[in-house]
Design a protein around this motif. Sequence first.
Motif, PDB file in Angstrom:
ATOM      1  N   ALA A  35       0.833  -1.186   0.000  1.00  0.00           N
ATOM      2  CA  ALA A  35       0.000   0.000   0.000  1.00  0.00           C
ATOM      3  C   ALA A  35       0.877   1.249   0.000  1.00  0.00           C
ATOM      4  CB  ALA A  35      -0.904  -0.003   1.235  1.00  0.00           C
ATOM      5  N   ALA A  36       0.400   2.271  -0.669  1.00  0.00           N
ATOM      6  CA  ALA A  36       1.139   3.533  -0.712  1.00  0.00           C
ATOM      7  C   ALA A  36       1.195   4.145   0.681  1.00  0.00           C
ATOM      8  CB  ALA A  36       0.458   4.486  -1.681  1.00  0.00           C
ATOM      9  N   ALA A  37       2.292   4.801   0.968  1.00  0.00           N
ATOM     10  CA  ALA A  37       2.453   5.446   2.272  1.00  0.00           C
ATOM     11  C   ALA A  37       1.571   6.690   2.348  1.00  0.00           C
ATOM     12  CB  ALA A  37       3.910   5.817   2.496  1.00  0.00           C
ATOM     13  N   ASP A  52       4.667   3.922  13.362  1.00  0.00           N
ATOM     14  CA  ASP A  52       4.923   2.502  13.079  1.00  0.00           C
ATOM     15  C   ASP A  52       4.760   2.148  11.603  1.00  0.00           C
ATOM     16  OD1 ASP A  52       2.190   2.727  12.931  1.00  0.00           O
ATOM     17  OD2 ASP A  52       1.763   1.265  14.506  1.00  0.00           O
ATOM     18  N   LYS A  53       4.628   3.174  10.730  1.00  0.00           N
ATOM     19  CA  LYS A  53       4.500   2.956   9.284  1.00  0.00           C
ATOM     20  C   LYS A  53       5.324   3.999   8.534  1.00  0.00           C
ATOM     21  CE  LYS A  53      -0.185   1.218   9.618  1.00  0.00           C
ATOM     22  NZ  LYS A  53      -1.574   1.531   9.557  1.00  0.00           N
ATOM     23  N   ASP A 112      12.625  17.507  -5.153  1.00  0.00           N
ATOM     24  CA  ASP A 112      12.493  16.065  -5.233  1.00  0.00           C
ATOM     25  C   ASP A 112      10.990  15.794  -5.145  1.00  0.00           C
ATOM     26  OD1 ASP A 112      13.186  13.421  -5.353  1.00  0.00           O
ATOM     27  OD2 ASP A 112      14.361  13.399  -3.530  1.00  0.00           O
ATOM     28  N   THR A 113      10.560  14.595  -5.388  1.00  0.00           N
ATOM     29  CA  THR A 113       9.123  14.328  -5.321  1.00  0.00           C
ATOM     30  C   THR A 113       8.634  14.310  -3.883  1.00  0.00           C
ATOM     31  OG1 THR A 113       9.567  11.970  -5.445  1.00  0.00           O
ATOM     32  CG2 THR A 113       9.011  13.094  -7.498  1.00  0.00           C
ATOM     33  N   HIS A 114       9.268  13.527  -3.056  1.00  0.00           N
ATOM     34  CA  HIS A 114       8.959  13.488  -1.627  1.00  0.00           C
ATOM     35  C   HIS A 114       9.959  12.560  -0.942  1.00  0.00           C
ATOM     36  CE1 HIS A 114       6.558  10.149  -3.327  1.00  0.00           C
ATOM     37  NE2 HIS A 114       6.921   9.509  -2.242  1.00  0.00           N
ATOM     38  N   ALA A 115      10.018  12.655   0.351  1.00  0.00           N
ATOM     39  CA  ALA A 115      10.851  11.761   1.155  1.00  0.00           C
ATOM     40  C   ALA A 115       9.904  10.824   1.896  1.00  0.00           C
ATOM     41  CB  ALA A 115      11.694  12.557   2.139  1.00  0.00           C
TER      42      ALA A 115
END
Length: 137
Positions: A5-7, A41-42, A69-72
């Motif tokens: 799943a996407a963060a 925790d994720k 940048d796109t994201h960290a």
Amino acid sequence: MGGGAAAAACAVSDLAFSATDEDEKGKPVRHLLLTVTNTGDKKCNLYAYPYLRFPYARAPTAVIKDTKDTHATPAPGGKAYAALLAGGGHMDPYDTDTIPLSLQSPDPGSKPGEPANVSLPGQVSFDDGARVTYWLT
């Protein structure tokens, strides 16, 4: 992100914030390293750059565009960083020992959430020349 799943976007409550002086010992604080640690925790996403708007400032702190940048996406216990130049414009000086740092959503131009007040390593003089980088890992 490889099948999982996407963060989700990071929340202020899932992060620990710090700022360290990157200048030579004994010199006025001008270069800071902002560090966020994912205490959740994720994995979570930090979008764009830290949104910094000081009380009484005419505008938010400008971003250094060539650091884009796109994201960290720090994992639990992981870190992300942004560099902050306190000044150089010499107008509208503002001395403080904390900065109001808001996280941005993935939607450019959306209103940032409530800020976290990040403690600085002592009193720092900011002015209209302040600049911040995008989040980097």
